[in-house]
Design a protein around this motif. Structure first.
Motif, PDB file in Angstrom:
ATOM      1  N   SER A   1      20.875  -7.100 -10.618  1.00 18.49           N
ATOM      2  CA  SER A   1      22.088  -7.144  -9.799  1.00 18.49           C
ATOM      3  C   SER A   1      21.668  -7.496  -8.376  1.00 18.49           C
ATOM      4  CB  SER A   1      22.761  -5.765  -9.801  1.00 18.49           C
ATOM      5  OG  SER A   1      21.917  -4.824  -9.154  1.00 18.49           O
ATOM      6  N   ALA A   2      22.640  -7.680  -7.484  1.00 18.94           N
ATOM      7  CA  ALA A   2      22.311  -7.990  -6.084  1.00 18.94           C
ATOM      8  C   ALA A   2      21.459  -6.889  -5.480  1.00 18.94           C
ATOM      9  CB  ALA A   2      23.590  -8.202  -5.281  1.00 18.94           C
ATOM     10  N   ALA A   3      21.851  -5.657  -5.663  1.00 17.95           N
ATOM     11  CA  ALA A   3      21.071  -4.536  -5.117  1.00 17.95           C
ATOM     12  C   ALA A   3      19.711  -4.442  -5.807  1.00 17.95           C
ATOM     13  CB  ALA A   3      21.838  -3.228  -5.280  1.00 17.95           C
ATOM     14  N   GLY A   4      19.699  -4.646  -7.100  1.00 21.54           N
ATOM     15  CA  GLY A   4      18.441  -4.611  -7.841  1.00 21.54           C
ATOM     16  C   GLY A   4      17.500  -5.722  -7.432  1.00 21.54           C
ATOM     17  N   SER A   5      18.058  -6.876  -7.093  1.00 18.61           N
ATOM     18  CA  SER A   5      17.233  -7.999  -6.644  1.00 18.61           C
ATOM     19  C   SER A   5      16.521  -7.672  -5.346  1.00 18.61           C
ATOM     20  CB  SER A   5      18.086  -9.253  -6.451  1.00 18.61           C
ATOM     21  OG  SER A   5      18.535  -9.744  -7.682  1.00 18.61           O
ATOM     22  N   ALA A   6      17.235  -7.044  -4.424  1.00 18.06           N
ATOM     23  CA  ALA A   6      16.619  -6.674  -3.138  1.00 18.06           C
ATOM     24  C   ALA A   6      15.472  -5.695  -3.366  1.00 18.06           C
ATOM     25  CB  ALA A   6      17.668  -6.086  -2.200  1.00 18.06           C
ATOM     26  N   GLU A   7      15.703  -4.724  -4.228  1.00 26.96           N
ATOM     27  CA  GLU A   7      14.652  -3.739  -4.525  1.00 26.96           C
ATOM     28  C   GLU A   7      13.473  -4.399  -5.231  1.00 26.96           C
ATOM     29  OE1 GLU A   7      13.987   0.349  -7.056  1.00 26.96           O
ATOM     30  OE2 GLU A   7      16.013  -0.178  -6.452  1.00 26.96           O
ATOM     31  N   ALA A   8      13.752  -5.271  -6.193  1.00 28.03           N
ATOM     32  CA  ALA A   8      12.687  -5.947  -6.930  1.00 28.03           C
ATOM     33  C   ALA A   8      11.863  -6.845  -6.014  1.00 28.03           C
ATOM     34  CB  ALA A   8      13.274  -6.754  -8.086  1.00 28.03           C
ATOM     35  N   LEU A   9      12.526  -7.525  -5.089  1.00 26.04           N
ATOM     36  CA  LEU A   9      11.785  -8.349  -4.122  1.00 26.04           C
ATOM     37  C   LEU A   9      10.850  -7.490  -3.287  1.00 26.04           C
ATOM     38  CD1 LEU A   9      14.371 -10.967  -2.816  1.00 26.04           C
ATOM     39  CD2 LEU A   9      12.137 -11.453  -3.840  1.00 26.04           C
ATOM     40  N   GLY A  10      11.329  -6.340  -2.853  1.00 33.10           N
ATOM     41  CA  GLY A  10      10.485  -5.437  -2.078  1.00 33.10           C
ATOM     42  C   GLY A  10       9.293  -4.947  -2.879  1.00 33.10           C
ATOM     43  N   GLN A  11       9.535  -4.591  -4.130  1.00 32.76           N
ATOM     44  CA  GLN A  11       8.442  -4.141  -4.993  1.00 32.76           C
ATOM     45  C   GLN A  11       7.456  -5.268  -5.274  1.00 32.76           C
ATOM     46  OE1 GLN A  11      10.080  -2.410  -8.543  1.00 32.76           O
ATOM     47  NE2 GLN A  11      11.034  -0.724  -7.438  1.00 32.76           N
ATOM     48  N   ALA A  12       7.976  -6.466  -5.509  1.00 34.34           N
ATOM     49  CA  ALA A  12       7.099  -7.618  -5.751  1.00 34.34           C
ATOM     50  C   ALA A  12       6.240  -7.893  -4.525  1.00 34.34           C
ATOM     51  CB  ALA A  12       7.926  -8.851  -6.113  1.00 34.34           C
ATOM     52  N   GLU A  13       6.843  -7.819  -3.347  1.00 33.88           N
ATOM     53  CA  GLU A  13       6.075  -8.055  -2.122  1.00 33.88           C
ATOM     54  C   GLU A  13       4.978  -7.005  -1.961  1.00 33.88           C
ATOM     55  OE1 GLU A  13       6.599  -8.746   2.676  1.00 33.88           O
ATOM     56  OE2 GLU A  13       8.340  -8.101   1.527  1.00 33.88           O
ATOM     57  N   GLN A  14       5.295  -5.748  -2.188  1.00 33.13           N
ATOM     58  CA  GLN A  14       4.289  -4.691  -2.064  1.00 33.13           C
ATOM     59  C   GLN A  14       3.152  -4.881  -3.063  1.00 33.13           C
ATOM     60  OE1 GLN A  14       6.403  -1.010  -2.512  1.00 33.13           O
ATOM     61  NE2 GLN A  14       7.335  -1.130  -0.483  1.00 33.13           N
ATOM     62  N   SER A  15       3.488  -5.195  -4.293  1.00 29.92           N
ATOM     63  CA  SER A  15       2.462  -5.375  -5.315  1.00 29.92           C
ATOM     64  C   SER A  15       1.577  -6.579  -5.026  1.00 29.92           C
ATOM     65  CB  SER A  15       3.100  -5.515  -6.702  1.00 29.92           C
ATOM     66  OG  SER A  15       3.650  -4.293  -7.114  1.00 29.92           O
ATOM     67  N   LEU A  16       2.198  -7.692  -4.648  1.00 27.20           N
ATOM     68  CA  LEU A  16       1.409  -8.893  -4.362  1.00 27.20           C
ATOM     69  C   LEU A  16       0.579  -8.730  -3.098  1.00 27.20           C
ATOM     70  CD1 LEU A  16       4.028 -11.575  -5.395  1.00 27.20           C
ATOM     71  CD2 LEU A  16       1.879 -11.038  -6.567  1.00 27.20           C
ATOM     72  N   ALA A  17       1.092  -8.006  -2.107  1.00 27.05           N
ATOM     73  CA  ALA A  17       0.317  -7.752  -0.886  1.00 27.05           C
ATOM     74  C   ALA A  17      -0.906  -6.890  -1.207  1.00 27.05           C
ATOM     75  CB  ALA A  17       1.188  -7.080   0.169  1.00 27.05           C
ATOM     76  N   ALA A  18      -0.721  -5.885  -2.061  1.00 26.48           N
ATOM     77  CA  ALA A  18      -1.857  -5.045  -2.457  1.00 26.48           C
ATOM     78  C   ALA A  18      -2.885  -5.866  -3.233  1.00 26.48           C
ATOM     79  CB  ALA A  18      -1.368  -3.869  -3.299  1.00 26.48           C
ATOM     80  N   ALA A  19      -2.411  -6.687  -4.160  1.00 27.54           N
ATOM     81  CA  ALA A  19      -3.322  -7.533  -4.938  1.00 27.54           C
ATOM     82  C   ALA A  19      -4.086  -8.488  -4.033  1.00 27.54           C
ATOM     83  CB  ALA A  19      -2.543  -8.318  -5.988  1.00 27.54           C
ATOM     84  N   CYS A  20      -3.399  -9.087  -3.095  1.00 24.95           N
ATOM     85  CA  CYS A  20      -4.033 -10.042  -2.189  1.00 24.95           C
ATOM     86  C   CYS A  20      -5.098  -9.355  -1.328  1.00 24.95           C
ATOM     87  CB  CYS A  20      -2.964 -10.702  -1.315  1.00 24.95           C
ATOM     88  SG  CYS A  20      -3.532 -12.177  -0.471  1.00 24.95           S
ATOM     89  N   SER A  21      -4.771  -8.197  -0.812  1.00 28.11           N
ATOM     90  CA  SER A  21      -5.702  -7.455   0.031  1.00 28.11           C
ATOM     91  C   SER A  21      -6.955  -7.047  -0.744  1.00 28.11           C
ATOM     92  CB  SER A  21      -4.997  -6.220   0.598  1.00 28.11           C
ATOM     93  OG  SER A  21      -5.887  -5.442   1.345  1.00 28.11           O
ATOM     94  N   ILE A  22      -6.759  -6.508  -1.930  1.00 26.09           N
ATOM     95  CA  ILE A  22      -7.901  -6.084  -2.745  1.00 26.09           C
ATOM     96  C   ILE A  22      -8.748  -7.283  -3.141  1.00 26.09           C
ATOM     97  CG2 ILE A  22      -8.597  -5.078  -4.957  1.00 26.09           C
ATOM     98  CD1 ILE A  22      -6.029  -3.316  -4.747  1.00 26.09           C
ATOM     99  N   ARG A  23      -8.092  -8.351  -3.584  1.00 25.40           N
ATOM    100  CA  ARG A  23      -8.841  -9.541  -3.995  1.00 25.40           C
ATOM    101  C   ARG A  23      -9.620 -10.141  -2.833  1.00 25.40           C
ATOM    102  NH1 ARG A  23      -4.590 -12.301  -8.330  1.00 25.40           N
ATOM    103  NH2 ARG A  23      -5.363 -11.100 -10.091  1.00 25.40           N
ATOM    104  N   ALA A  24      -9.022 -10.186  -1.663  1.00 20.76           N
ATOM    105  CA  ALA A  24      -9.721 -10.735  -0.502  1.00 20.76           C
ATOM    106  C   ALA A  24     -10.948  -9.892  -0.171  1.00 20.76           C
ATOM    107  CB  ALA A  24      -8.786 -10.818   0.694  1.00 20.76           C
ATOM    108  N   SER A  25     -10.822  -8.569  -0.239  1.00 20.64           N
ATOM    109  CA  SER A  25     -11.965  -7.722   0.096  1.00 20.64           C
ATOM    110  C   SER A  25     -13.052  -7.778  -0.977  1.00 20.64           C
ATOM    111  CB  SER A  25     -11.524  -6.276   0.343  1.00 20.64           C
ATOM    112  OG  SER A  25     -11.083  -5.672  -0.838  1.00 20.64           O
ATOM    113  N   CYS A  26     -12.669  -7.957  -2.242  1.00 23.35           N
ATOM    114  CA  CYS A  26     -13.654  -8.004  -3.326  1.00 23.35           C
ATOM    115  C   CYS A  26     -14.247  -9.386  -3.550  1.00 23.35           C
ATOM    116  CB  CYS A  26     -13.012  -7.534  -4.631  1.00 23.35           C
ATOM    117  SG  CYS A  26     -12.557  -5.809  -4.672  1.00 23.35           S
ATOM    118  N   LEU A  27     -13.418 -10.408  -3.403  1.00 16.59           N
ATOM    119  CA  LEU A  27     -13.822 -11.764  -3.788  1.00 16.59           C
ATOM    120  C   LEU A  27     -14.056 -12.701  -2.617  1.00 16.59           C
ATOM    121  CD1 LEU A  27     -11.210 -12.171  -6.675  1.00 16.59           C
ATOM    122  CD2 LEU A  27     -13.617 -11.491  -6.896  1.00 16.59           C
TER     123      LEU A  27
END
Length: 105
Positions: free
Chosen positions: A50-76
């Protein structure tokens, strides 16, 4: 991997479990974060929120991808192809959030 809803759910459960027993900066954890963020993006593209669910999912996707990017940059290292791919996915999510915020005002 063909069902983004199951992937998003399962990867979030695995992230929670792995964070309990593993150091936070491990490549395996980065892969789980990236899988979670990517699954949410696939669900968003398919219009599964839904519209509200999309906003929440975007926020969760951003948090997850930011964590992945940070960890990968520090490891790789910043020049690794996985870091670049994750950074592109994160930039796409952030652009989508900006567009959404611009349309809501």
């Amino acid at each position: 991997l063909g069902d983004p809803e199951r992937l998003a759910y399962a990867s979030m459960r695995l992230i929670a479990a792995r964070e309990q027993v593993m150091p936070l900066g491990t490549p395996g954890l980065a892969t789980l974060y990236a899988s979670h963020g990517s699954a949410l993006v696939r669900l968003l593209r398919a219009g599964r929120f839904s519209a509200a669910g999309s906003a929440e999912a975007l926020g969760q996707a951003e948090q997850s991808l930011a964590a992945a990017c940070s960890i990968r940059a520090s490891c790789l290292g910043d020049e690794h192809p996985l870091v670049a791919a994750t950074a592109r996915a994160l930039a796409d999510v952030r652009q989508r959030r900006r567009q959404r915020a611009g349309g809501a005002t």
